[in-house]
Structures are given as C-alpha cells and as structure tokens.
Write a protein that holds these residues in place. Sequence first.
Motif, PDB file in Angstrom:
ATOM      1  N   LYS A 227      -0.887  14.950 -40.542  1.00 18.24           N
ATOM      2  CA  LYS A 227      -1.781  14.064 -41.565  1.00 18.24           C
ATOM      3  C   LYS A 227      -1.575  14.703 -42.968  1.00 18.24           C
ATOM      4  CE  LYS A 227      -5.202  12.047 -38.591  1.00 18.24           C
ATOM      5  NZ  LYS A 227      -6.709  11.830 -38.203  1.00 18.24           N
ATOM      6  N   GLN A 434      -8.931   8.311 -40.869  1.00 12.64           N
ATOM      7  CA  GLN A 434      -8.067   6.922 -40.751  1.00 12.64           C
ATOM      8  C   GLN A 434      -7.605   6.584 -42.240  1.00 12.64           C
ATOM      9  OE1 GLN A 434      -7.110   6.289 -37.639  1.00 12.64           O
ATOM     10  NE2 GLN A 434      -8.550   8.005 -36.680  1.00 12.64           N
ATOM     11  N   GLU A 435      -6.398   6.011 -41.877  1.00 15.60           N
ATOM     12  CA  GLU A 435      -5.969   5.210 -43.411  1.00 15.60           C
ATOM     13  C   GLU A 435      -6.967   4.266 -43.694  1.00 15.60           C
ATOM     14  OE1 GLU A 435      -1.738   3.935 -43.271  1.00 15.60           O
ATOM     15  OE2 GLU A 435      -1.051   5.608 -42.006  1.00 15.60           O
ATOM     16  N   ASN A 455      -3.338  10.500 -47.061  1.00 12.56           N
ATOM     17  CA  ASN A 455      -2.169   9.823 -47.640  1.00 12.56           C
ATOM     18  C   ASN A 455      -1.163   9.259 -46.765  1.00 12.56           C
ATOM     19  OD1 ASN A 455      -3.628  10.801 -50.094  1.00 12.56           O
ATOM     20  ND2 ASN A 455      -2.449  12.738 -49.841  1.00 12.56           N
ATOM     21  N   GLN A 456      -0.803  10.042 -45.743  1.00 14.49           N
ATOM     22  CA  GLN A 456       0.201   9.579 -44.834  1.00 14.49           C
ATOM     23  C   GLN A 456      -0.027  10.251 -43.477  1.00 14.49           C
ATOM     24  OE1 GLN A 456       3.999  10.689 -46.361  1.00 14.49           O
ATOM     25  NE2 GLN A 456       5.165   9.407 -45.175  1.00 14.49           N
TER      26      GLN A 456
END
Length: 613
Positions: A227, A434-435, A455-456
Amino acid sequence: MAAGVKKLSKTFVWILMGLLMLGLAGFGATSLTGTVRTVAQVGDESVSVDAYFRELQREIRAVEAQTGQAMQIAQAHDLGLDQLALSRLIALAALDNEVAQLGISIGDENLQNEIVQIPAFQGVNGTFDREAYRFQLEQVGMTDAEFESDLRKESARTIVQGAVIGGVEMPLALTEALANYVLARRSFTLATLSAEALETPVPQPTDAQIQAFYDENTDRFTLPRTKRLTYAILSPEMLLDAVEIDEDALRRLYDQRAGQYLQPERRLVERLPYPSEEAATEALAQLEVGGADFEQLVRDRQLELSDVDLGDVTREDLGDAADTVFAAGIDDVVGPLPTVFGPALFRINGTLAENNVSFEEARPELREELAADRARRLIEAQAEDINDMLAGGATLEDLAADTEMELGTIDWTQQSGDGVAAYDGFRAAAVAVQEGDFPEIGFLEDGSIFALRLNQVLEPRPEPLDSARARVAEAWMQVETARALQNQADAILTQLATDGDFTATGLPFRVENALTRTAFLDDVPVDFMAQVFELEPGELRVIPGNGNALIVRLDEELPPAETDEQRQMQDALAAQMNQALAQNIFDIYVRNAQTRARPVLDQQALNAVRASY
C-alpha cells in the motif's frame, strides 16, 4: 458404580456452574420473547433456547479469550461456532434420549448425596446449606428442579458411558510395535563436507547467470502486496525544542526524584534475628568454630534466604547496627547487633558507593521528560481542531502547510517495521485503510497524532532485478554450492562404498551410537534422523545440509534399550491408545443414538437466538 458417578458428577457440576456463571451473566439481561422455547427436538428430548444461547455464548467467549477481541454473531456464524454449539447439544440430547429409553437413573438418594457434597452449596461449617444452594442457583438463573434434572441426566450419561467403554483395551501387539518404533536405536558414522572443502570453489556469478537465474526463479523474488500511503504526523519529539520549561518546574521534579539522584552509600545485607543475645552469640560461634555456614543458620531458624534478605540498605535503615555493618567487609557475618526484632546477625553481600547526581547533571533528562509531557498535552489539545480541518475538506498536504504536522510517504507491507510503521496504531490503520477512505486523526502509543491516505495498492509482483540483484546472486551461489557439494559427496560415497574408510576421505567425521528417532544433533537438517532410520545396515547416503553435505553410513540397528524409560513409554502409549479406542467407540455409539433419535431443528428459534445478540 456410585463411586464412579460421584467422581464424574462433581466434575460435571463444576463445569456446569462455571459455564452458567459465564453464560447467564449476560443472558439475564437478554429477552428472547415469544412462545418458542426449543431449538431442536431429539427423540423425546428437547434442546431449549436457553441452553443453545448459553452454549453459543460459551463458544464465542472462548474465542474472544484467545484473540483478545470482541466477536460479533456474524463472525461466529462464519467460523461455524453456532453449528458447533448446536451439534454438541444435539449429541447430549440424543444420549439423554438413549438413557431414558434404557430406563437408567441414579435415584433420589444418590442425587442428594452428590448435591450436599458440592462445596459451593456448603456453609461456613462445611455442611450443606440450603440457603447457599438456592443463592448459587439464583445467581445462574436456575431453579432447583432444573439443576437437579441436569445433574441427574449427567450422572445417568456417565453410567452409560462407563458401560460402553469399560474394559476397552487396544491389542498389546500394537502398543509394543509403537513403543519399539519410537525407542528403536541406530548407530552410524557421519562425515561433513563443507563449502571450504570443495576441490573447485564456486565462482561469483556473471551478469548473464544472474539474469538467467532470475528469469527461471521469478517467483522467489516477488514483492508482497504493498500500500502506497501518504501520512501526516505530529510527534512530541517534534515540539520538544519549542516547549518552554521554567526553572521552578525542573527544580520541583528534581526534588521529587531525590531518592533517584541522591543515593547515599549502601550495603547489601541479610539479617537473621534471634530471640535473645545468647542465642545469637551461640549461632555466631557455630560459624567461627563449629563449621556451620550462614545458610545452615537460616535453615535452623526455619527460614529461607529470601526471608532474611534486606536488599540494599542505608545507615539510616540500620539504626544502631549501622556502624558495625558498614565497617565490615563483603561476606563477613557480624553481630549480635540490636534491631527492632531483637538481637540479629548480619551478613554483608556487597557494597554500593555513594551516587549523587547534581541538578545541573540531571537537568537535560528532567527537561526532556517535562517537555515531552507538555508536548503530548499540546498535541492532544490540537487533535480535535486538526480533525475538524480534515472533516472540512483539508488534505494531508494542507495539514503540513497550515499546522506543525510533517508530511511523509511509505510503501507499506505487512513486513514493514521501521519508522512510523513500527507503531501498532499506524499498522492497524494501514491494514484497515481502503481506497476512497477520508483521512482522520489517530493516536500513536507515544502521544503522536497522525492521519493517512491510501494512494495506490500494488498487488504481489516480481521485484525488479536491479533492486533484487544481491539476493539473486546469493541464491545462485547457494544453489550452485549445493550442487557442487552433492557432486563431490557422490564421488566420496563411491569411494566409501569400496573401502569403507572414512579416514581416507580427509573429512571430519564422528560416530554416533545408539540414538533414537528423537535424538537432537547440532548442524543437521530437521529430518536427518528420519533419513537415518530409512537406511539399511551398511547403506550410505548423502544428505544435503545447511551450506554443507552430510555423508552418513548406518552401522547398526539396535532394539529399544531395556530401561525404565522404555517401560514407561510403553505403559503411556497403552493408556493413550486405550483411551483413544474407548473414545472412538463411544463417539460411534452417540452418533448411532443420534441417528435413531431423528433430530428436528426449529430454524425460526435458531434465528431468534442469533438475532438476540
């Protein structure tokens, strides 16, 4: 039979009381309204809603005790705890149905004898107290009739169980075979071929070899799920220089710590008091001329050394005995000396010199402590305002620009443990984020506050060769070294098969005699002894080791030694296997009883219990 019922029934009563105290403590406040009273019908027996609730609650609390976390009913359902609780109750009900059809019961007199001997139901004089009996049952929400019915059923089940499993024994030949297997012994010769003994050392890999090994073993060089996080953090250390501490506060803290910073000279002593000075003088004479030691004197007084150990003491602590004790040397025994407990002998075990730390010397430490405490309070006061900024739409970059928080990024994995990733609070937030989640303020163990943003997410992927090159080269060296060791060991094996002379190999070797399968040897693989026991006498084998190759020859097969250990092992195996066989037979009996009882479930009642959580 009554004695057996008595023993097992007591066990049941204590288990039952414990479960009810745990289960019904929370159940009393739970209302399962409606006319549904049972969750299952098993022959002529029923499983009540209350019993199912208690059993399910017991299963959930057992898992909570192991994990340290509260469990929701949905999680319990996912883990199958509800089915486990229900299956256990149905099995008991099936057995109760079987017992009832057999007409087995312990009778009122035996039941009464069991109840009056339960300590929880006894008064201060050790006899049965009816008020205590009623009080205990009220605490767990049971009536006299319910408890006595459960106890009667359990006793009857115990009688049936004893009849089914009584006298069950595993054949002696099987236990002897197992004991012989476990305690069998082997003697063997073991030579070690190390990498340093290779005739042709393995060279460092070329770039082409590294690339080829990487391409063939990409799965060995895979990065974990990652992450990519951005975070803002404000820690007490970041504010230390800005926090002002007045001199008076430092002085007050120094005075409060006077015992830490101003330590007078001390002695480590043991004090052995006596009822009179004559007795103490006589004991001292035994030390000086009688050949006794201080430990013996302590034992003669019916004491342990821990009972007479005073630790480190000052002159003030010793009172009138101070001058003599402080003048004595280490290991000296002095006395008799006056104490509040009468004349005593003192043994001196050590000296601690005076240790005074001045205010100026302690000042940096004191300031850091006070500053850190005030910094934590400042951070705590700012946390709510910063959280409001985030709620109002501020980004982490805005926090770094408008507050004292600092911005950072991290590629976080489950293996991350450096810097901010070392905090449990940050790890928990990194796992949960979480996103699309909005950042919010969290607290860390040292009083820091932080907020993070995902971010990703990078799924597991091959690590680029540039960053993995050193590990790829090391892995190539290990593989090639193992191959070279195997080849050279195979050549030595051929030589040994011809002449059998380990000395001629030039390798270090040793002979191990009469080792069992469980024997422990240094620097060998975990399955080494298992492989040794696969060999026939005279057979040779190369066993890969940790950076070496082991050449082993089995010299002799030996039966178990005729020792007390062998006999105890065989007896223990026999008891264990008899118990396992008896339990298996009883389980088959219960399953058969359950099949014949044809259980019928009430799904509506089961759903009601689950919904009551």
